[in-house]
Motif scaffolding. Structure first.
Motif, PDB file in Angstrom:
ATOM      1  N   ILE B 220       0.871  -1.179   0.000  1.00  0.00           N
ATOM      2  CA  ILE B 220       0.000   0.000   0.000  1.00  0.00           C
ATOM      3  C   ILE B 220       0.901   1.219   0.000  1.00  0.00           C
ATOM      4  O   ILE B 220       1.649   1.457   0.941  1.00  0.00           O
ATOM      5  CB  ILE B 220      -0.946   0.034   1.214  1.00  0.00           C
ATOM      6  CG1 ILE B 220      -1.829  -1.216   1.227  1.00  0.00           C
ATOM      7  CG2 ILE B 220      -1.819   1.284   1.152  1.00  0.00           C
ATOM      8  CD1 ILE B 220      -2.783  -1.274   2.410  1.00  0.00           C
ATOM      9  N   ALA B 360      -8.249  12.316  -6.707  1.00  0.00           N
ATOM     10  CA  ALA B 360      -7.440  12.323  -5.488  1.00  0.00           C
ATOM     11  C   ALA B 360      -8.168  11.560  -4.401  1.00  0.00           C
ATOM     12  O   ALA B 360      -9.372  11.318  -4.495  1.00  0.00           O
ATOM     13  CB  ALA B 360      -7.173  13.754  -5.032  1.00  0.00           C
ATOM     14  N   ALA B 361      -7.422  11.190  -3.359  1.00  0.00           N
ATOM     15  CA  ALA B 361      -8.013  10.425  -2.260  1.00  0.00           C
ATOM     16  C   ALA B 361      -9.050  11.254  -1.510  1.00  0.00           C
ATOM     17  O   ALA B 361     -10.072  10.718  -1.063  1.00  0.00           O
ATOM     18  CB  ALA B 361      -6.923   9.968  -1.296  1.00  0.00           C
ATOM     19  N   ALA B 362      -8.813  12.564  -1.360  1.00  0.00           N
ATOM     20  CA  ALA B 362      -9.736  13.421  -0.608  1.00  0.00           C
ATOM     21  C   ALA B 362      -9.899  14.728  -1.364  1.00  0.00           C
ATOM     22  O   ALA B 362      -8.903  15.384  -1.696  1.00  0.00           O
ATOM     23  CB  ALA B 362      -9.202  13.687   0.793  1.00  0.00           C
ATOM     24  N   ARG B 370      -5.664  20.073   5.348  1.00  0.00           N
ATOM     25  CA  ARG B 370      -5.037  19.522   6.560  1.00  0.00           C
ATOM     26  C   ARG B 370      -5.932  18.521   7.289  1.00  0.00           C
ATOM     27  O   ARG B 370      -5.480  17.822   8.195  1.00  0.00           O
ATOM     28  CB  ARG B 370      -4.619  20.659   7.495  1.00  0.00           C
ATOM     29  CG  ARG B 370      -3.424  21.457   7.021  1.00  0.00           C
ATOM     30  CD  ARG B 370      -2.108  20.749   7.361  1.00  0.00           C
ATOM     31  NE  ARG B 370      -1.943  20.718   8.796  1.00  0.00           N
ATOM     32  CZ  ARG B 370      -1.940  19.608   9.529  1.00  0.00           C
ATOM     33  NH1 ARG B 370      -2.063  18.431   8.946  1.00  0.00           N
ATOM     34  NH2 ARG B 370      -1.808  19.660  10.824  1.00  0.00           N
ATOM     35  N   PHE B 371      -7.222  18.442   6.913  1.00  0.00           N
ATOM     36  CA  PHE B 371      -8.115  17.514   7.602  1.00  0.00           C
ATOM     37  C   PHE B 371      -7.939  16.057   7.159  1.00  0.00           C
ATOM     38  O   PHE B 371      -8.547  15.164   7.745  1.00  0.00           O
ATOM     39  CB  PHE B 371      -9.579  17.929   7.408  1.00  0.00           C
ATOM     40  CG  PHE B 371      -9.964  19.147   8.204  1.00  0.00           C
ATOM     41  CD1 PHE B 371     -10.103  19.078   9.585  1.00  0.00           C
ATOM     42  CD2 PHE B 371     -10.180  20.360   7.578  1.00  0.00           C
ATOM     43  CE1 PHE B 371     -10.463  20.204  10.321  1.00  0.00           C
ATOM     44  CE2 PHE B 371     -10.535  21.488   8.306  1.00  0.00           C
ATOM     45  CZ  PHE B 371     -10.676  21.420   9.677  1.00  0.00           C
ATOM     46  N   ASP B 373      -6.811  12.923   7.534  1.00  0.00           N
ATOM     47  CA  ASP B 373      -6.172  12.331   8.713  1.00  0.00           C
ATOM     48  C   ASP B 373      -7.173  11.360   9.333  1.00  0.00           C
ATOM     49  O   ASP B 373      -8.364  11.649   9.402  1.00  0.00           O
ATOM     50  CB  ASP B 373      -5.861  13.497   9.680  1.00  0.00           C
ATOM     51  CG  ASP B 373      -5.328  13.043  11.011  1.00  0.00           C
ATOM     52  OD1 ASP B 373      -4.139  13.235  11.250  1.00  0.00           O
ATOM     53  OD2 ASP B 373      -6.109  12.507  11.830  1.00  0.00           O
ATOM     54  N   GLU B 376      -9.178  12.905  12.253  1.00  0.00           N
ATOM     55  CA  GLU B 376     -10.139  13.916  11.800  1.00  0.00           C
ATOM     56  C   GLU B 376     -11.305  13.291  11.039  1.00  0.00           C
ATOM     57  O   GLU B 376     -12.413  13.823  11.036  1.00  0.00           O
ATOM     58  CB  GLU B 376      -9.435  14.952  10.907  1.00  0.00           C
ATOM     59  CG  GLU B 376      -8.376  15.781  11.622  1.00  0.00           C
ATOM     60  CD  GLU B 376      -8.964  16.742  12.648  1.00  0.00           C
ATOM     61  OE1 GLU B 376     -10.148  17.111  12.525  1.00  0.00           O
ATOM     62  OE2 GLU B 376      -8.227  17.114  13.586  1.00  0.00           O
ATOM     63  N   PHE B 377     -11.047  12.148  10.356  1.00  0.00           N
ATOM     64  CA  PHE B 377     -12.107  11.473   9.603  1.00  0.00           C
ATOM     65  C   PHE B 377     -12.951  10.559  10.499  1.00  0.00           C
ATOM     66  O   PHE B 377     -13.857   9.881  10.028  1.00  0.00           O
ATOM     67  CB  PHE B 377     -11.516  10.669   8.436  1.00  0.00           C
ATOM     68  CG  PHE B 377     -11.247  11.486   7.193  1.00  0.00           C
ATOM     69  CD1 PHE B 377     -10.949  12.843   7.271  1.00  0.00           C
ATOM     70  CD2 PHE B 377     -11.290  10.892   5.923  1.00  0.00           C
ATOM     71  CE1 PHE B 377     -10.702  13.597   6.122  1.00  0.00           C
ATOM     72  CE2 PHE B 377     -11.041  11.638   4.776  1.00  0.00           C
ATOM     73  CZ  PHE B 377     -10.750  12.987   4.869  1.00  0.00           C
ATOM     74  N   GLY B 378     -12.595  10.517  11.783  1.00  0.00           N
ATOM     75  CA  GLY B 378     -13.419   9.743  12.717  1.00  0.00           C
ATOM     76  C   GLY B 378     -13.045   8.280  12.842  1.00  0.00           C
ATOM     77  O   GLY B 378     -13.806   7.486  13.373  1.00  0.00           O
ATOM     78  N   PHE B 379     -11.853   7.896  12.343  1.00  0.00           N
ATOM     79  CA  PHE B 379     -11.464   6.482  12.414  1.00  0.00           C
ATOM     80  C   PHE B 379     -10.819   6.144  13.761  1.00  0.00           C
ATOM     81  O   PHE B 379     -10.578   4.974  14.051  1.00  0.00           O
ATOM     82  CB  PHE B 379     -10.489   6.112  11.291  1.00  0.00           C
ATOM     83  CG  PHE B 379     -11.011   6.399   9.914  1.00  0.00           C
ATOM     84  CD1 PHE B 379     -12.380   6.569   9.684  1.00  0.00           C
ATOM     85  CD2 PHE B 379     -10.144   6.499   8.837  1.00  0.00           C
ATOM     86  CE1 PHE B 379     -12.855   6.844   8.408  1.00  0.00           C
ATOM     87  CE2 PHE B 379     -10.616   6.768   7.558  1.00  0.00           C
ATOM     88  CZ  PHE B 379     -11.968   6.946   7.345  1.00  0.00           C
ATOM     89  N   HIS B 391      -7.443  -1.267  -2.555  1.00  0.00           N
ATOM     90  CA  HIS B 391      -7.636  -1.686  -1.170  1.00  0.00           C
ATOM     91  C   HIS B 391      -8.093  -0.559  -0.251  1.00  0.00           C
ATOM     92  O   HIS B 391      -9.121  -0.659   0.392  1.00  0.00           O
ATOM     93  CB  HIS B 391      -6.359  -2.305  -0.598  1.00  0.00           C
ATOM     94  CG  HIS B 391      -6.564  -2.885   0.769  1.00  0.00           C
ATOM     95  ND1 HIS B 391      -7.364  -3.980   0.969  1.00  0.00           N
ATOM     96  CD2 HIS B 391      -6.115  -2.526   1.990  1.00  0.00           C
ATOM     97  CE1 HIS B 391      -7.388  -4.275   2.263  1.00  0.00           C
ATOM     98  NE2 HIS B 391      -6.649  -3.408   2.898  1.00  0.00           N
ATOM     99  N   ARG B 393      -7.892   3.905   0.135  1.00  0.00           N
ATOM    100  CA  ARG B 393      -7.484   5.169  -0.468  1.00  0.00           C
ATOM    101  C   ARG B 393      -7.775   6.259   0.544  1.00  0.00           C
ATOM    102  O   ARG B 393      -8.878   6.337   1.056  1.00  0.00           O
ATOM    103  CB  ARG B 393      -8.286   5.392  -1.752  1.00  0.00           C
ATOM    104  CG  ARG B 393      -7.757   6.515  -2.618  1.00  0.00           C
ATOM    105  CD  ARG B 393      -8.605   6.662  -3.859  1.00  0.00           C
ATOM    106  NE  ARG B 393      -7.968   7.525  -4.838  1.00  0.00           N
ATOM    107  CZ  ARG B 393      -8.602   8.122  -5.834  1.00  0.00           C
ATOM    108  NH1 ARG B 393      -9.898   7.913  -6.002  1.00  0.00           N
ATOM    109  NH2 ARG B 393      -7.970   8.901  -6.670  1.00  0.00           N
ATOM    110  N   PRO B 395      -6.925   8.269   4.286  1.00  0.00           N
ATOM    111  CA  PRO B 395      -6.491   7.863   5.628  1.00  0.00           C
ATOM    112  C   PRO B 395      -6.904   6.422   5.914  1.00  0.00           C
ATOM    113  O   PRO B 395      -8.028   6.026   5.632  1.00  0.00           O
ATOM    114  CB  PRO B 395      -7.248   8.825   6.546  1.00  0.00           C
ATOM    115  CG  PRO B 395      -7.624   9.984   5.700  1.00  0.00           C
ATOM    116  CD  PRO B 395      -7.814   9.444   4.321  1.00  0.00           C
TER     117      PRO B 395
END
Lengths: 416, 416
Positions: B220, B360-362, B370-371, B373, B376-379, B391, B393, B395
Motif C-alpha cells: 500500500i 485524489a483520495a480526498a 489539513r483535515f 487524517d 479527523e475522519f473519525g477512524f 484496497h 485510499r 487515511p
C-alpha cells in the motif's frame, strides 16, 4: 502497429471522460458493442481462422485450440455477455457513508472509477470482450494484452468494439489492445506506473507469477487454486462423495476444482473405497499417503510433498488420511493457495472452527468448491478470482474494478 | 541478532493464534503494553539517549533529532495511544453481508485479519508502538523495520511490548522488529512472498518509491502529497485566505499540507496580494507563474515545471493564475500525487465538478486539506494515508489493516 506508450497515453487522456459517463451512456455503448460483434461475425470468424491455422501449425494442444476457437454460437454468447453487463447496476457514484463531523464538515466515501485498468491474459478471445465490457461499465479505460495465439481474433474484436463506441459518440480509446505481443512489451506494461492504476493477470500460474515478480504497478493476483475437500469424522459420507466428485470432476481444468482430499482417520476405511470407486470411474488418478495406500491397495500412486502442493487442473487428486480436524487445518493452511476450501461434517464445532481457521478466499461447509464464481455468488459477472488479501479477495465482480474517494463539504473549516 | 527469515517464520507461525484472539484478549494486551512502557520509561529513555548521541555525532538535522527524541511526556503519549487503540471497536468478525442464494447456499462476506503485516518506516520511535498496536488490534502479526537512527529506541520498545504480551499469556511473536538494518534486509523484506500479506511503507518519497519499485509482496503506497488549493472566480476571498494559510502554514512538514495555489484570473489581482501578505508574514516563499509575478512584483521567484510538481514540505509554495475551472482541474490532475485537493468557491456547479473530476483520495470544498487524517475522519487511529487506488485510499484506520473471506454454509449443494 501502435506502440504501448502511445496506447497508454491515449488511455490516460480519455480516462476522465470515461469516468464521467453516466450509466445510460455506458449501457448504450455496451449494447452497441454486442450488436456490432454479431453483425460482423464473419469478420471475426475470418480473423479467428488465421489464429486457428497458426495454432495448428505451431502444434497447440486440442484443449488450447478449443479455447481459442470461435463459432457463431460463441460470438452470440460473447455479445450476450455484453448485454448482461449493460443490465447490471452501475457501481459508480454510490456514497458508501457520509457523516457530519463535530466541526461541521460533511465527510463521505464515494465509489469512483479506477482510471486505467490493465489486463494480461492468455489465448482466450472471449476474455478480450468480457474484460473490456466490465472495465467500461466500471467507468475505466482498459489496456488489454492477450496471448499471441489469439492475436488476430482479439485485434478484430477490439477494432469492432472501438468502432461501436465511436459510432455512438463514445471515447473509443476506452478500449485498447496491445499489438506488440513481445515479452518486452509485457514487461513494459507491468511497469506503467503513472498510467495503469491496477494490473490484473488472468491465466495460469506462470503468467501470474511473472506479473507478481515483475510488476511495479499495483497488481491483483488471481487464480491458482489448490483446493481441498476435508471429510470430517462425522461427515454424511454420501454427501461427502457427491461433493468430492463434483468438486474434482465437474470441470477439472478450472481453479475452483478440488485438487486434494483429506479424510479423518475414523471414517477413512469406509469413505476411501466409496470415493475411489467414483473417482476411478471418472478416470481420476489418486496420489495417496501411506494410510490411503493401506486402505486402497496398490492401485493408487504414492503421494509426494509436491503432490500435496500441486494444482493438477486435470483428472488427478492427492489424498491424505489425517488424525484430526487440527491436522486437516494445518495441512490446508500449509499447502493451499488461498482459494476455496471445503469441510464435510455434521459437527457444529468442526464447521465453525474450519470456517474461522482456514485461511482462504472462500471457505465452505457441506458444499462443492466449484461455487467460487462471480455468477454463483450473485455478482452477475466476474473479472477473475483474487487469491490475495488486498482490495478484493475471492470472485471479483464490478465493484472490485472500482475505488473510492473521500468527498468533503465544508464552509470554511481550518484545522486548529 | 535474529535474522529476518527467523522473524518471518515466527510471525507466520503465530498469525493464526493472533487472528483467533477475541477483543478482550487483544485489548488486555494493548493495555499491558501501555502500562509496561510507562513503568519502564527509564530504560526507554536510556536507549533513546544512545540514538540521540549517535544522531548528533552523525550530524542529523535538528528536525530529525527532534522526531527521534523521547521524553516522559512523549512516552506517556505513546502509551495513551495504545489505550486508545484498545478502546476502538474490534473490526474483526463483522459479516458485511450474507445472502441466501436460489440453490439454498448461505453466502456471506466476513471481515478477517490480514495475517502478517510489514511496516517499513523512518526514524520515529513512536511509529514502532503505533503500528504494532494497530496491527495487533486488527488481529495480525507485524514485522517492523524502522530507520537505523532510531534502532536502540525501537528495539527497547519492541522488547517491552513483547514482554508485556508474554506476561499476559499472549503470543509475543505477534510483534517483531527487524534487527538487521542493512539495505539488503530491506530488500529481502520487500520480497517475503508467502510470509507477508501486505507491506506498508511510511516515510518520505524516496522510501516509498524504493518499496514500490522493488517489492514483490502486495504494497500500500502511502503518503506523498502535492496538495492544491484552487481559488475559484466566485470564492469568498477571506475564506480562501484563511484556508490557504491553514493548509500551507499550520504544519508545513506533513503530507496533507498545501504545496500549490491556483487562482482564477478574475480574482487574481484582488486575491494574490492578500494571500501573499499572509504567506510572507509566515515566511513562505512564493514561486509564481508570469501572471502571478505581474501582480506580485519582483519579490517572488519564477515557478518552473519542477515547482508545480514539488512537495516542498516547508515554507514554500508554487502559484499559478488559471483562466478557468477546467484549466485548474487539468493542472491538478497532471501534477498532483492523488492525496488532497481543495476548491474555494461559492458556485454550486464549480464545487460539484471539482468533486467529480479531480482525481485524489480526498477532495474538499471550502475546507483545509489539513483535515486528511484518520483521527479527523473519525477512524480513531491512522496507520498512514494511502495514495493508491487499491484496497484503501486516503487515511487508513483499523479496517484498512483487515481483509475479508467468503463463508458459505451449505447442506450438500453441488454445481450443476
Amino acid at each position: 502497429m501502435r506502440q504501448l506508450m502511445e496506447i497508454a497515453e491515449d488511455a490516460r487522456r480519455v480516462k476522465h471522460a470515461v469516468a464521467a459517463l453516466g450509466a445510460n451512456d455506458k449501457n448504450r455503448g455496451l449494447r452497441a458493442i454486442a450488436d456490432t460483434l454479431e453483425a460482423h461475425a464473419d469478420e471475426i470468424l475470418a480473423a479467428n481462422r488465421i489464429d486457428i491455422e497458426n495454432g495448428c501449425k505451431n502444434g497447440l494442444s486440442d484443449g488450447l485450440i478449443d479455447r481459442l476457437s470461435l463459432d457463431r454460437a460463441r460470438i452470440a454468447g460473447i455479445a450476450e455477455g455484453c448485454r448482461q453487463v449493460a443490465a447490471l447496476p452501475d457501481p459508480i457514484g454510490e456514497v458508501l457513508w457520509m457523516r457530519k463531523m463535530p466541526n461541521g464538515l460533511n465527510i463521505g466515501q464515494k465509489r469512483v472509477p479506477m482510471g486505467v485498468i490493465g489486463i494480461i491474459y492468455e489465448a482466450r478471445p472471449n476474455v478480450t470482450v468480457d474484460a473490456a465490457a466490465l472495465c467500461f461499465k466500471a467507468g475505466s479505460a482498459c489496456i488489454l494484452r492477450g496471448g499471441k495465439e489469439a492475436f488476430h481474433s482479439s485485434l478484430c474484436l477490439t477494432r469492432l468494439m472501438r468502432a461501436a463506441l465511436e459510432a455512438e459518440g463514445l471515447p473509443e480509446c476506452a478500449i485498447s489492445l496491445v499489438e506488440d505481443t513481445s515479452r518486452e512489451s509485457a514487461g513494459q506494461m507491468m511497469r506503467l506506473n503513472g498510467y495503469l492504476d491496477v494490473l490484473i493477470p488472468r491465466g495460469g500460474a506462470g503468467l501470474i507469477q511473472a506479473v507478481v515478480q515483475n510488476a511495479t504497478v499495483p497488481v491483483i493476483e488471481t487464480g491458482t487454486g489448490n483446493c481441498h475437500v476435508y471429510v470430517d469424522a462425522t461427515a454424511d459420507l454420501n454427501m461427502a462423495q457427491r461433493i468430492l466428485v463434483n468438486a474434482k470432476c465437474q470441470r477439472p481444468s478450472v481453479c475452483n476444482a478440488a485438487e486434494s482430499l483429506l479424510v479423518h482417520k475414523d471414517v477413512a476405511a469406509r469413505f476411501l473405497p466409496m470415493a475411489a470407486e467414483e473417482l476411478r470411474s471418472s478416470g481420476v488418478k489418486i496420489h495417496g499417503c501411506p494410510r490411503t495406500m493401506d486402505i486402497l491397495g496398490a492401485a493408487i500412486l504414492p503421494a509426494t510433498e509436491e503432490d500435496y502442493a500441486r494444482e493438477y487442473l486435470g483428472y488427478e487428486i492427492s489424498c491424505k488420511v489425517v488424525d484430526s480436524l487440527d491436522e486437516a487445518i494445518v495441512h490446508i493452511n500449509a499447502y493451499n493457495t488461498g482459494h476455496s476450501e471445503c469441510i464435510v461434517t455434521r459437527d457444529y464445532a468442526s464447521a465453525q472452527r474450519f470456517l474461522d481457521e482456514v485461511d482462504a478466499a472462500a471457505v465452505y461447509v457441506n458444499a462443492s468448491t466449484r461455487f467460487t464464481d462471480g455468477f454463483e455468488f450473485g455478482f452477475g459477472a466476474e473479472i477473475g478470482i483474487s487469491t490475495q488479501k488486498l482490495h478484493a479477495r475471492g470472485p471479483m465482480g464490478l465493484t472490485a474494478l472500482t475505488t473510492t474517494k473521500y468527498i468533503i463539504y465544508g464552509n470554511g473549516q481550518v484545522r486548529a
